[in-house]
Design a protein around this motif. Structure first.
Motif, PDB file in Angstrom:
ATOM      1  N   PRO A 143       0.858  -1.183   0.000  1.00 23.53           N
ATOM      2  CA  PRO A 143       0.000   0.000   0.000  1.00 23.53           C
ATOM      3  C   PRO A 143       0.899   1.240   0.000  1.00 23.53           C
ATOM      4  O   PRO A 143       2.047   1.177   0.471  1.00 23.53           O
ATOM      5  N   TYR A 144       0.410   2.343  -0.548  1.00 27.34           N
ATOM      6  CA  TYR A 144       1.184   3.574  -0.662  1.00 27.34           C
ATOM      7  C   TYR A 144       0.315   4.702  -0.123  1.00 27.34           C
ATOM      8  O   TYR A 144      -0.797   4.902  -0.572  1.00 27.34           O
ATOM      9  N   SER A 145       0.853   5.415   0.837  1.00 29.01           N
ATOM     10  CA  SER A 145       0.079   6.474   1.496  1.00 29.01           C
ATOM     11  C   SER A 145       0.854   7.782   1.477  1.00 29.01           C
ATOM     12  O   SER A 145       2.090   7.766   1.484  1.00 29.01           O
ATOM     13  N   SER A 146       0.133   8.875   1.499  1.00 25.66           N
ATOM     14  CA  SER A 146       0.770  10.181   1.576  1.00 25.66           C
ATOM     15  C   SER A 146      -0.074  11.100   2.457  1.00 25.66           C
ATOM     16  O   SER A 146      -1.266  10.883   2.648  1.00 25.66           O
ATOM     17  N   ALA A 147       0.606  12.115   2.981  1.00 31.09           N
ATOM     18  CA  ALA A 147      -0.074  13.072   3.846  1.00 31.09           C
ATOM     19  C   ALA A 147       0.580  14.440   3.679  1.00 31.09           C
ATOM     20  O   ALA A 147       1.735  14.532   3.239  1.00 31.09           O
ATOM     21  N   VAL A 148      -0.156  15.474   4.043  1.00 33.73           N
ATOM     22  CA  VAL A 148       0.330  16.836   3.924  1.00 33.73           C
ATOM     23  C   VAL A 148      -0.315  17.678   5.019  1.00 33.73           C
ATOM     24  O   VAL A 148      -1.438  17.398   5.447  1.00 33.73           O
TER      25      VAL A 148
END
Length: 152
Positions: A143-148
């Motif tokens: 799984p690939y996650s990102s946040a900002v």
């Protein structure tokens, strides 16, 4: 710790894990999927006659575009090859042109422009794109996650 807005952080892991690792002021994006493809490229059926494909090589990578008979953009995609990795990016079929195999044609056009057939193929897919890629032989590796931190 990053405190400025509009700086992203990425994780090869699920969104819940990333959310637990970050302070509450971070906004976690929709779950994505890191995917790879091994083996030969998938050659789609011939492109329908009402479309034409333009593919270009540049210093920064390759690009492929499919236009309809009125020269409207129907699908596009980009890729770059470096250090044994061929990374696909921004593979898009415009909404009015979906379900016609154009995404497969974009993927094949990019794949045919790899410098080395030994390069590993990699992309990050949305949940919607994941189904297309799996249908042409791609596999999820993580799984690939990102946040900002949202900007003001």
């Amino acid at each position: 710790m990053v405190e400025k807005p509009r700086i992203s952080i990425k994780l090869l892991g699920d969104c819940d894990t990333l959310r637990r690792l970050l302070p509450s002021n971070w906004q976690v994006a929709q779950q994505m999927y890191a995917m790879m493809r091994h083996g030969d490229a998938v050659d789609p059926t011939p492109i329908p006659p009402e479309y034409h494909l333009d593919a270009t090589d540049g210093n920064q990578g390759v690009a492929a575009f499919i236009f309809d008979s009125k020269e409207l953009l129907a699908a596009s995609g980009y890729a770059v090859e470096h250090a044994g990795l061929f990374v696909y990016d921004r593979i898009i079929t415009e909404p009015d042109y979906r379900r016609r195999g154009l995404g497969r044609h974009i993927m094949a056009a990019l794949d045919n422009r790899r410098f080395s057939t030994e390069s590993q193929r990699f992309l990050v897919a949305s949940a919607e794109g994941k189904a297309l890629y799996e249908s042409i032989g791609w596999s999820v590796v993580a799984p690939y996650s990102s946040a900002v931190i949202p900007g003001v």
